[in-house]
Design a protein around this motif. Structure first.
Motif, PDB file in Angstrom:
ATOM      1  N   ASP A   1      -4.800  -9.146 -17.655  1.00 23.01           N
ATOM      2  CA  ASP A   1      -4.787  -7.732 -17.243  1.00 23.01           C
ATOM      3  C   ASP A   1      -3.352  -7.204 -17.156  1.00 23.01           C
ATOM      4  O   ASP A   1      -3.062  -6.084 -17.587  1.00 23.01           O
ATOM      5  CB  ASP A   1      -5.485  -7.556 -15.888  1.00 23.01           C
TER       6      ASP A   1
ATOM      7  N   ASP B   1       0.821  -1.223   0.000  1.00 22.32           N
ATOM      8  CA  ASP B   1       0.000   0.000   0.000  1.00 22.32           C
ATOM      9  C   ASP B   1       0.852   1.268   0.000  1.00 22.32           C
ATOM     10  O   ASP B   1       0.376   2.349  -0.332  1.00 22.32           O
ATOM     11  CB  ASP B   1      -0.937   0.024   1.226  1.00 22.32           C
TER      12      ASP B   1
ATOM     13  N   ASP C   1       0.127   2.790 -10.503  1.00 29.67           N
ATOM     14  CA  ASP C   1      -1.064   1.964 -10.771  1.00 29.67           C
ATOM     15  C   ASP C   1      -1.213   0.914  -9.674  1.00 29.67           C
ATOM     16  O   ASP C   1      -0.613  -0.157  -9.706  1.00 29.67           O
ATOM     17  CB  ASP C   1      -0.928   1.288 -12.143  1.00 29.67           C
ATOM     18  N   LYS C   2      -2.055   1.224  -8.685  1.00 34.40           N
ATOM     19  CA  LYS C   2      -2.259   0.342  -7.532  1.00 34.40           C
ATOM     20  C   LYS C   2      -2.851  -1.008  -7.956  1.00 34.40           C
ATOM     21  O   LYS C   2      -2.485  -2.054  -7.425  1.00 34.40           O
ATOM     22  CB  LYS C   2      -3.195   0.999  -6.521  1.00 34.40           C
ATOM     23  N   LYS C   3      -3.795  -0.975  -8.896  1.00 38.24           N
ATOM     24  CA  LYS C   3      -4.453  -2.220  -9.300  1.00 38.24           C
ATOM     25  C   LYS C   3      -3.455  -3.177  -9.949  1.00 38.24           C
ATOM     26  O   LYS C   3      -3.510  -4.390  -9.743  1.00 38.24           O
ATOM     27  CB  LYS C   3      -5.613  -1.931 -10.264  1.00 38.24           C
ATOM     28  N   TYR C   4      -2.532  -2.616 -10.723  1.00 38.39           N
ATOM     29  CA  TYR C   4      -1.524  -3.451 -11.382  1.00 38.39           C
ATOM     30  C   TYR C   4      -0.707  -4.217 -10.334  1.00 38.39           C
ATOM     31  O   TYR C   4      -0.480  -5.420 -10.459  1.00 38.39           O
ATOM     32  CB  TYR C   4      -0.591  -2.585 -12.229  1.00 38.39           C
TER      33      TYR C   4
ATOM     34  N   LYS D   1      -1.488 -11.050  -6.688  1.00 37.08           N
ATOM     35  CA  LYS D   1      -2.457 -12.160  -6.765  1.00 37.08           C
ATOM     36  C   LYS D   1      -2.021 -13.210  -7.788  1.00 37.08           C
ATOM     37  O   LYS D   1      -2.141 -14.413  -7.554  1.00 37.08           O
ATOM     38  CB  LYS D   1      -3.849 -11.614  -7.125  1.00 37.08           C
TER      39      LYS D   1
ATOM     40  N   LYS E   1      -1.697  -4.215 -19.555  1.00 40.40           N
ATOM     41  CA  LYS E   1      -1.088  -3.015 -18.949  1.00 40.40           C
ATOM     42  C   LYS E   1       0.358  -2.856 -19.429  1.00 40.40           C
ATOM     43  O   LYS E   1       0.821  -1.736 -19.656  1.00 40.40           O
ATOM     44  CB  LYS E   1      -1.114  -3.127 -17.424  1.00 40.40           C
TER      45      LYS E   1
ATOM     46  N   LYS F   1      -1.594  -4.967  -7.282  1.00 37.76           N
ATOM     47  CA  LYS F   1      -2.449  -5.975  -6.631  1.00 37.76           C
ATOM     48  C   LYS F   1      -2.619  -7.200  -7.524  1.00 37.76           C
ATOM     49  O   LYS F   1      -2.552  -8.341  -7.053  1.00 37.76           O
ATOM     50  CB  LYS F   1      -3.815  -5.365  -6.292  1.00 37.76           C
ATOM     51  N   ASP F   2      -2.833  -6.966  -8.825  1.00 38.97           N
ATOM     52  CA  ASP F   2      -2.971  -8.085  -9.778  1.00 38.97           C
ATOM     53  C   ASP F   2      -1.698  -8.932  -9.827  1.00 38.97           C
ATOM     54  O   ASP F   2      -1.747 -10.158  -9.900  1.00 38.97           O
ATOM     55  CB  ASP F   2      -3.291  -7.562 -11.188  1.00 38.97           C
TER      56      ASP F   2
ATOM     57  N   TYR G   1      -5.909 -12.609 -14.112  1.00 42.43           N
ATOM     58  CA  TYR G   1      -4.871 -11.669 -13.658  1.00 42.43           C
ATOM     59  C   TYR G   1      -3.798 -11.461 -14.732  1.00 42.43           C
ATOM     60  O   TYR G   1      -3.364 -10.338 -14.988  1.00 42.43           O
ATOM     61  CB  TYR G   1      -4.203 -12.183 -12.377  1.00 42.43           C
TER      62      TYR G   1
END
Length: 360
Positions: free
Chosen positions: A192, A107, A144-147, A153, A196, A149-150, A189
């Motif tokens: 995505d 985070d 890019d926070k989502k990147y 995961k 990106k 996290k992906d 995942y």
């Protein structure tokens, strides 16, 4: 973004050290082995929660001590950010922002954008694909926070799928239904992540080529070529087609964790066909492009760390770097060097305020 104060306790070779820093240029000079690079690495540690040079966190604790603490006071968009990174042997690393510890270290990534340029960047050329993937992932993840996290995961599912493949081999069994659950997750995942990376390189390559031209002053054709099986096929199909191979190997042989980035000069791999000078220019252009890209994406000027690079460059390239940073594009810069006189000569050309810290 500006780092105003830095405090180190038991970090690498320091027992206790405090620095009051200049808003523009901070130079750490002295003989090799006295900790110049360690100061820059401490700043990097505050941004990324890990060392640039040594990923084994406990090895960054001063020899004979039980813990380290890095404390930084930043100014970001007219507000103060106090960040403390600490590690005690036998416990998890803690990063606190303004007194509050993060639940997940991931985070924190992106709060303090930063770019390091170091002689060890040559690993990007000579090491395996993993090093180059980490470079791509590190640049994208800062904005890019989502990147991120992906990515976390994806790697978790990948480890689970690999464990299942080992279990099949040891127990001489096979269950396609369970395997397909992991395949579906990896496909989601992984697709995505792949998309990106493609979008990132489309935006990044022109910036890189422009930086390279500025640094070298010539028209050598350089490029970054993304190598991925997903360019021609769907990940779920690739996983299905390679199931027998994966069972034999006992690990997952296809996916975004196998992608690579080819560094090319005049359409040839720079590792084989580039001179040392060409390789250095290529890497510095890559890092300045990283700086520009992160600045555009995050709307924050990253801190720039220049570790021992004047030692490895000729005067021509040094003057090009000086010209690059001699404008308002850049914010705070940290420099380590063995020669105090040379450093002062270089920073005077930049026409900004500076401080020189003589180490030793």
């Amino acid at each position: 973004m500006i780092l105003k104060k830095l405090s180190l306790i038991n970090y690498k070779n320091f027992d206790s050290k405090n620095f009051e820093l200049d808003d523009k240029i901070n130079c750490f000079v002295g003989a090799n082995g006295i900790g110049k690079t360690n100061v820059l690495d401490a700043v990097y540690h505050l941004s990324f929660g890990k060392s640039y040079f040594n990923p084994i966190s406990t090895q960054n604790i001063k020899h004979g001590e039980e813990f380290f603490v890095i404390d930084g006071e930043f100014e970001k968009e007219d507000r103060e950010e106090k960040v403390v990174c600490s590690l005690k042997k036998g416990t998890k690393k803690i990063i606190k922002r303004n007194g509050k510890a993060y639940d997940r270290l991931s985070d924190h990534i992106g709060l303090l954008p930063l770019v390091m340029i170091s002689p060890s960047d040559r690993d990007l050329i000579i090491e395996g694909s993993d090093t180059r993937r980490k470079f791509i992932d590190g640049v994208i993840a800062q904005s890019d926070k989502k990147y991120l996290k992906d990515l976390i995961k994806y790697n978790k599912v990948l480890a689970q799928r690999n464990s299942l493949l080992k279990y099949f081999a040891v127990n001489r069994t096979f269950d396609s239904t369970t395997l397909s659950v992991y395949n579906d997750q990896l496909h989601g995942y992984g697709t995505d992540i792949f998309n990106k990376r493609v979008a990132f390189l489309e935006a990044f390559i022109p910036i890189f080529q422009e930086q390279h031209q500025i640094i070298t002053g010539n028209n050598e054709k350089v490029s970054l070529v993304y190598e991925s099986k997903l360019l021609n096929d769907d990940l779920s199909r690739l996983l299905e087609d390679n199931v027998d191979k994966d069972r034999a190997l006992q690990y997952t042989s296809v996916g975004t964790h196998k992608d690579d980035l080819s560094f090319q000069i005049e359409e040839h791999p720079i590792k084989k066909f580039g001179s040392q000078g060409q390789q250095k220019s290529f890497l510095i252009a890559l890092k300045f492009a990283q700086f520009q890209f992160i600045k555009e994406q995050s709307n924050t000027t990253p801190i720039l760390l220049l570790d021992d690079i004047f030692d490895k460059l000729d005067e021509h390239r040094v003057s090009h770097i000086v010209a690059l940073v001699n404008n308002e594009n850049f914010g705070q810069i940290f420099i380590s060097d063995t020669h105090a006189d040379r450093t002062e000569e270089v920073v005077k050309q930049i026409h900004q305020s500076y401080k020189i810290f003589k180490m030793g």
